[in-house]
Scaffold this motif. Sequence first.
Motif, PDB file in Angstrom:
ATOM      1  N   PRO A  66      52.307  33.277 -28.784  1.00 30.91           N
ATOM      2  CA  PRO A  66      50.872  33.177 -29.095  1.00 30.91           C
ATOM      3  C   PRO A  66      50.325  31.757 -29.166  1.00 30.91           C
ATOM      4  CG  PRO A  66      52.106  33.590 -31.092  1.00 30.91           C
ATOM      5  CD  PRO A  66      53.107  33.590 -29.969  1.00 30.91           C
ATOM      6  N   ILE A  67      50.668  30.933 -28.206  1.00 29.80           N
ATOM      7  CA  ILE A  67      50.108  29.582 -28.104  1.00 29.80           C
ATOM      8  C   ILE A  67      49.638  29.388 -26.671  1.00 29.80           C
ATOM      9  CG2 ILE A  67      50.654  27.112 -28.131  1.00 29.80           C
ATOM     10  CD1 ILE A  67      52.462  27.558 -30.477  1.00 29.80           C
ATOM     11  N   ARG A  68      48.497  28.798 -26.517  1.00 30.66           N
ATOM     12  CA  ARG A  68      47.934  28.584 -25.182  1.00 30.66           C
ATOM     13  C   ARG A  68      48.932  27.890 -24.267  1.00 30.66           C
ATOM     14  NH1 ARG A  68      45.637  24.484 -22.627  1.00 30.66           N
ATOM     15  NH2 ARG A  68      45.790  23.160 -24.483  1.00 30.66           N
ATOM     16  N   ASP A  69      49.032  28.378 -23.056  1.00 26.86           N
ATOM     17  CA  ASP A  69      49.978  27.837 -22.079  1.00 26.86           C
ATOM     18  C   ASP A  69      49.634  26.374 -21.784  1.00 26.86           C
ATOM     19  OD1 ASP A  69      51.633  27.233 -19.980  1.00 26.86           O
ATOM     20  OD2 ASP A  69      51.294  29.120 -18.926  1.00 26.86           O
ATOM     21  N   PRO A  70      50.511  25.432 -22.156  1.00 21.70           N
ATOM     22  CA  PRO A  70      50.209  24.018 -21.937  1.00 21.70           C
ATOM     23  C   PRO A  70      50.533  23.540 -20.527  1.00 21.70           C
ATOM     24  CG  PRO A  70      52.320  24.211 -23.029  1.00 21.70           C
ATOM     25  CD  PRO A  70      51.802  25.619 -22.848  1.00 21.70           C
ATOM     26  N   TRP A  71      51.147  24.421 -19.740  1.00 21.02           N
ATOM     27  CA  TRP A  71      51.652  23.990 -18.437  1.00 21.02           C
ATOM     28  C   TRP A  71      51.622  25.179 -17.478  1.00 21.02           C
ATOM     29  CZ3 TRP A  71      57.266  21.716 -17.741  1.00 21.02           C
ATOM     30  CH2 TRP A  71      57.283  20.865 -16.639  1.00 21.02           C
ATOM     31  N   PRO A  72      50.438  25.650 -17.097  1.00 25.42           N
ATOM     32  CA  PRO A  72      50.323  26.878 -16.308  1.00 25.42           C
ATOM     33  C   PRO A  72      51.164  26.842 -15.038  1.00 25.42           C
ATOM     34  CG  PRO A  72      48.175  26.154 -17.073  1.00 25.42           C
ATOM     35  CD  PRO A  72      49.128  25.040 -17.378  1.00 25.42           C
ATOM     36  N   VAL A  73      51.640  28.020 -14.664  1.00 22.98           N
ATOM     37  CA  VAL A  73      52.419  28.280 -13.453  1.00 22.98           C
ATOM     38  C   VAL A  73      53.877  27.845 -13.602  1.00 22.98           C
ATOM     39  CG1 VAL A  73      52.612  27.929 -10.957  1.00 22.98           C
ATOM     40  CG2 VAL A  73      50.349  28.055 -12.019  1.00 22.98           C
ATOM     41  N   ASN A  74      54.134  26.714 -14.252  1.00 25.19           N
ATOM     42  CA  ASN A  74      55.497  26.192 -14.342  1.00 25.19           C
ATOM     43  C   ASN A  74      56.353  26.989 -15.329  1.00 25.19           C
ATOM     44  OD1 ASN A  74      55.450  23.396 -12.822  1.00 25.19           O
ATOM     45  ND2 ASN A  74      53.545  23.548 -13.991  1.00 25.19           N
ATOM     46  N   PRO A  75      57.637  27.212 -14.987  1.00 23.49           N
ATOM     47  CA  PRO A  75      58.566  27.780 -15.972  1.00 23.49           C
ATOM     48  C   PRO A  75      58.670  26.833 -17.171  1.00 23.49           C
ATOM     49  CG  PRO A  75      59.526  27.812 -13.762  1.00 23.49           C
ATOM     50  CD  PRO A  75      58.287  26.969 -13.691  1.00 23.49           C
ATOM     51  N   LYS A  76      58.688  27.398 -18.368  1.00 24.79           N
ATOM     52  CA  LYS A  76      58.664  26.564 -19.581  1.00 24.79           C
ATOM     53  C   LYS A  76      59.777  26.962 -20.526  1.00 24.79           C
ATOM     54  CE  LYS A  76      54.485  27.912 -19.763  1.00 24.79           C
ATOM     55  NZ  LYS A  76      54.263  28.094 -18.321  1.00 24.79           N
ATOM     56  N   SER A  77      60.201  25.978 -21.317  1.00 24.67           N
ATOM     57  CA  SER A  77      61.144  26.264 -22.392  1.00 24.67           C
ATOM     58  C   SER A  77      60.425  26.167 -23.726  1.00 24.67           C
ATOM     59  CB  SER A  77      62.317  25.278 -22.351  1.00 24.67           C
ATOM     60  OG  SER A  77      61.856  23.950 -22.530  1.00 24.67           O
ATOM     61  N   LEU A  78      60.953  26.903 -24.682  1.00 24.12           N
ATOM     62  CA  LEU A  78      60.480  26.879 -26.062  1.00 24.12           C
ATOM     63  C   LEU A  78      61.648  26.454 -26.934  1.00 24.12           C
ATOM     64  CD1 LEU A  78      58.614  27.712 -28.480  1.00 24.12           C
ATOM     65  CD2 LEU A  78      59.603  29.997 -28.240  1.00 24.12           C
ATOM     66  N   SER A  79      61.426  25.485 -27.801  1.00 18.98           N
ATOM     67  CA  SER A  79      62.516  25.049 -28.679  1.00 18.98           C
ATOM     68  C   SER A  79      62.025  24.944 -30.117  1.00 18.98           C
ATOM     69  CB  SER A  79      63.101  23.712 -28.216  1.00 18.98           C
ATOM     70  OG  SER A  79      62.147  22.674 -28.348  1.00 18.98           O
ATOM     71  N   LEU A  80      62.892  25.319 -31.035  1.00 17.72           N
ATOM     72  CA  LEU A  80      62.620  25.226 -32.469  1.00 17.72           C
ATOM     73  C   LEU A  80      63.768  24.480 -33.136  1.00 17.72           C
ATOM     74  CD1 LEU A  80      61.666  28.963 -33.221  1.00 17.72           C
ATOM     75  CD2 LEU A  80      60.131  27.115 -32.524  1.00 17.72           C
ATOM     76  N   VAL A  81      63.442  23.616 -34.074  1.00 16.40           N
ATOM     77  CA  VAL A  81      64.438  23.015 -34.961  1.00 16.40           C
ATOM     78  C   VAL A  81      64.043  23.475 -36.356  1.00 16.40           C
ATOM     79  CG1 VAL A  81      65.497  20.903 -35.815  1.00 16.40           C
ATOM     80  CG2 VAL A  81      64.758  21.045 -33.430  1.00 16.40           C
ATOM     81  N   TYR A  82      64.960  24.102 -37.060  1.00 25.06           N
ATOM     82  CA  TYR A  82      64.603  24.765 -38.307  1.00 25.06           C
ATOM     83  C   TYR A  82      65.774  24.763 -39.281  1.00 25.06           C
ATOM     84  CZ  TYR A  82      67.204  28.641 -36.172  1.00 25.06           C
ATOM     85  OH  TYR A  82      68.187  29.398 -35.573  1.00 25.06           O
TER      86      TYR A  82
END
Length: 214
Positions: A66-82
């Motif tokens: 649920p966050i606006r796509d910052p890089w349309p069309v391109n495959p993206k990674s999501l990372s969390l440090v927690y």
Amino acid sequence: MSQVFHVARQFAKHGLIVHANEMPAPKEKKAPRLLAAHYGGQDVTFLGRLIFPHVENLVVDARTFPIRDPWPVNPKSLSLVYTFGDSPTDEKRVFVSKAGEDTVWTLTSDDIKTQPPGVTLASAWPPEVPGRIKIYAVIYGLEQITHPTVYRRLYEAASRNERIYISNKFFSNSPLINEDPWRGTIKSAAIVYTIRGKWKSISGREREYMSWEL
């Protein structure tokens, strides 16, 4: 006989309570704390803290992040440090996933061996010369980078406040080998660190520069 009935009544009245009091109390669950979040080369830590409230687990829906796509069309990674808990000694973990997959990940405080793929312990390499900066995690593509040589390059760059050119070469163990953690894809990178104990992070995309916040 009346004494036997009296004892039986007392046991029926109190016996189970005494037994319950002798049972060990369930271990209190610690609330998750998001230290950094990055999506497609963009720092989304602030938004991530709104999306992942302080509940028992972190639930990551990679299908509809649920966050606006910052890089349309391109495959993206999501990372969390927690981490789970507020103590500086609490274990720090890293989660990296490909955004858009048909998967829902549930990250818990249980043993790391029971966690979904993509969860690793934060490397947290200390600097060879003690200073104000400590790097906890380096993410490039779909992996947490743990090579000591990469951390050494980062500490040297930070000591001179030099920008970092994001490339396979920089994040490889050897400058002679271009290790690629996500072949055929323009990758993003993220570095999570502390300055005098305050959490910071920087991010960017392959063939671009990242600048320190020192």
